[in-house]
Design a protein around this motif. Structure first.
Motif, mmCIF file in Angstrom:
data_model
loop_
_atom_site.group_PDB
_atom_site.id
_atom_site.type_symbol
_atom_site.label_atom_id
_atom_site.label_comp_id
_atom_site.label_asym_id
_atom_site.label_seq_id
_atom_site.Cartn_x
_atom_site.Cartn_y
_atom_site.Cartn_z
ATOM 1 N N GLN A 14 85.254 23.955 68.351
ATOM 2 C CA GLN A 14 86.460 23.416 67.739
ATOM 3 C C GLN A 14 86.791 21.898 68.496
ATOM 4 O O GLN A 14 87.274 21.230 67.845
ATOM 5 N N MET A 15 86.243 21.925 69.720
ATOM 6 C CA MET A 15 86.697 20.798 70.612
ATOM 7 C C MET A 15 85.900 19.566 69.939
ATOM 8 O O MET A 15 86.567 18.486 69.963
ATOM 9 N N LEU A 16 84.580 19.905 69.648
ATOM 10 C CA LEU A 16 83.876 18.659 68.903
ATOM 11 C C LEU A 16 84.652 18.267 67.633
ATOM 12 O O LEU A 16 84.511 16.961 67.463
ATOM 13 N N ARG A 17 84.868 19.222 66.875
ATOM 14 C CA ARG A 17 85.581 18.590 65.550
ATOM 15 C C ARG A 17 86.727 18.119 66.049
ATOM 16 O O ARG A 17 87.031 17.145 64.997
ATOM 17 N N THR A 18 87.533 18.460 66.651
ATOM 18 C CA THR A 18 88.999 18.064 66.948
ATOM 19 C C THR A 18 88.902 16.571 67.306
ATOM 20 O O THR A 18 89.277 15.638 67.019
ATOM 21 N N TYR A 19 87.715 16.277 68.368
ATOM 22 C CA TYR A 19 87.515 14.877 68.819
ATOM 23 C C TYR A 19 87.182 13.824 67.616
ATOM 24 O O TYR A 19 87.817 12.813 67.579
ATOM 25 N N LEU B 188 73.615 24.637 59.617
ATOM 26 C CA LEU B 188 75.032 24.317 59.772
ATOM 27 C C LEU B 188 75.772 25.765 59.378
ATOM 28 O O LEU B 188 75.581 26.700 59.035
ATOM 29 N N THR B 189 76.822 25.642 60.657
ATOM 30 C CA THR B 189 77.583 26.981 60.629
ATOM 31 C C THR B 189 78.808 26.826 59.571
ATOM 32 O O THR B 189 78.815 25.690 58.960
ATOM 33 N N LYS B 190 79.479 27.867 59.186
ATOM 34 C CA LYS B 190 80.392 27.922 57.961
ATOM 35 C C LYS B 190 81.480 26.950 58.571
ATOM 36 O O LYS B 190 82.098 25.991 57.647
ATOM 37 N N ASN B 191 81.853 27.057 59.800
ATOM 38 C CA ASN B 191 82.882 25.849 60.308
ATOM 39 C C ASN B 191 82.417 24.639 60.232
ATOM 40 O O ASN B 191 83.377 23.750 60.040
ATOM 41 N N ARG C 188 80.136 23.252 58.121
ATOM 42 C CA ARG C 188 80.249 23.109 56.695
ATOM 43 C C ARG C 188 81.910 22.754 56.187
ATOM 44 O O ARG C 188 82.339 21.728 55.522
ATOM 45 N N ARG C 189 82.780 23.495 56.659
ATOM 46 C CA ARG C 189 84.248 22.997 56.071
ATOM 47 C C ARG C 189 84.651 21.964 56.809
ATOM 48 O O ARG C 189 85.392 21.002 56.185
ATOM 49 N N PHE C 190 84.337 21.597 58.016
ATOM 50 C CA PHE C 190 84.437 20.539 58.773
ATOM 51 C C PHE C 190 84.160 19.189 57.960
ATOM 52 O O PHE C 190 84.890 18.241 57.749
ATOM 53 N N LEU C 191 82.851 19.165 57.868
ATOM 54 C CA LEU C 191 81.933 18.149 57.164
ATOM 55 C C LEU C 191 82.669 17.957 55.762
ATOM 56 O O LEU C 191 82.947 16.757 55.392
ATOM 57 N N GLY C 192 82.882 19.052 54.939
ATOM 58 C CA GLY C 192 83.481 18.955 53.565
ATOM 59 C C GLY C 192 84.824 18.122 53.580
ATOM 60 O O GLY C 192 85.329 17.258 52.556
#
Length: 294
Positions: free
Chosen positions: A236-241, A262-265, A267-271
């Motif tokens: 989550q930290m990497l996605r948030t930044y 890719l993890t499900k999270n 894939r969701r983040f990238l999409g």
């Protein structure tokens, strides 16, 4: 297989479409139309095993070797760092991080190639300092680096510090042709590290309104997209930044990643972030980017 949208709206380019996309990205980088966002995976492009960790889990393991943390947090870099800070003091954590990243890291050919381009902005999301070293090797004097600094134990209200490539601290707001932005800090020149949970408490409170992001970064991203290379977003930290650094940028955005991992999270983040995945081995992608011709 060619370009294919998935059920979670993630667009993946493979094979000839991936190669074509990389050719377009090379032109965009040379024209300063896209911002490279570099991750620790780039360290694996070199001919030898990197002398410093190239994943958060690797940092967690190195810290655990110095002070074993409880098993439930042992694989989480941020939590292990917080455990050490609470039990051993911040100075100990700082010293150990400096030890862990003390090994010399030679810039890859991709770092060296980026350093020759008149890029307005480069984002380096790891602590190793390879991109800084590549820029320094060119002899360029038109570069500044802005590093995130912890406010957990500081009396200053600054979110970052600015340096030239000789290691001299500059006034906040100093600008140059190329700004290297290291939001989590770097081993060089002053061993600034955002690594413990406490380092991010205030930053994560303020980051949605962009306060921790330097104004020059906010300005230079506006008319550009981002190109993520060597990055993972499985925390989550990497996605948030990443989400906040690319906020209000115009796009489009791309990432070189192995879609099978890719993890499900992720894939969701990238999409959700409209980041197109270029599904190609990183070494092959780097070779295509730095090869002759534009």
């Amino acid at each position: 297989m060619n370009t294919m949208p998935s059920l979670d709206h993630l667009l993946i380019n493979r094979d000839s479409h991936a190669a074509k996309q990389l050719n377009m990205l090379k032109k965009a980088l040379c024209a300063d139309e896209i911002v490279p966002y570099l991750g620790p995976g780039l360290l694996c492009l070199g001919p030898a095993e990197p002398l410093v960790p190239h994943t958060p889990e690797g940092v967690a393991a190195a810290l655990n070797a110095r002070a074993p943390a409880p098993s439930k947090i042992r694989a989480n870099m941020w939590s292990v760092a917080q455990f050490i800070e609470q039990r051993r003091h911040r100075r100990t954590l700082q010293a150990w991080m400096a030890e862990i990243f003390a090994g010399p890291v030679a810039p890859t050919v991709f770092h060296a190639w980026l350093a020759t381009l008149p890029l307005s902005l480069i984002v380096d999301s790891w602590y190793d300092g390879a991109m800084r070293a590549a820029l320094a090797k060119t002899g360029r004097t038109d570069v500044v680096e802005i590093q995130g600094v912890t406010r957990a134990h500081a009396i200053s209200d600054a979110w970052s510090k600015t340096y030239d490539l000789f290691g001299t601290e500059l006034q906040l707001g100093s600008v140059a042709t190329t700004v290297l932005y290291s939001p989590h800090g770097s081993i060089e020149p002053a061993a600034n590290f955002l690594v413990a949970d406490s380092d991010y408490v205030e930053a994560l409170t303020e980051i949605d309104i962009q306060t921790p992001i330097p104004p020059v970064v906010r300005e230079r991203r506006t008319k550009r997209g981002f190109f993520f290379f060597g990055c993972r977003f499985d925390d989550q930290m990497l996605r948030t930044y990443a989400r906040q650094v690319m906020k209000r940028s115009s796009g489009p955005h791309f990432a070189v990643m192995d879609s099978a991992t890719l993890t499900k999270n992720e894939r969701r983040f990238l999409g959700a972030s409209a980041i197109t995945v270029i599904d190609m081995p990183a070494a092959e992608a780097a070779a295509r980017l730095v090869g002759a011709g534009v």
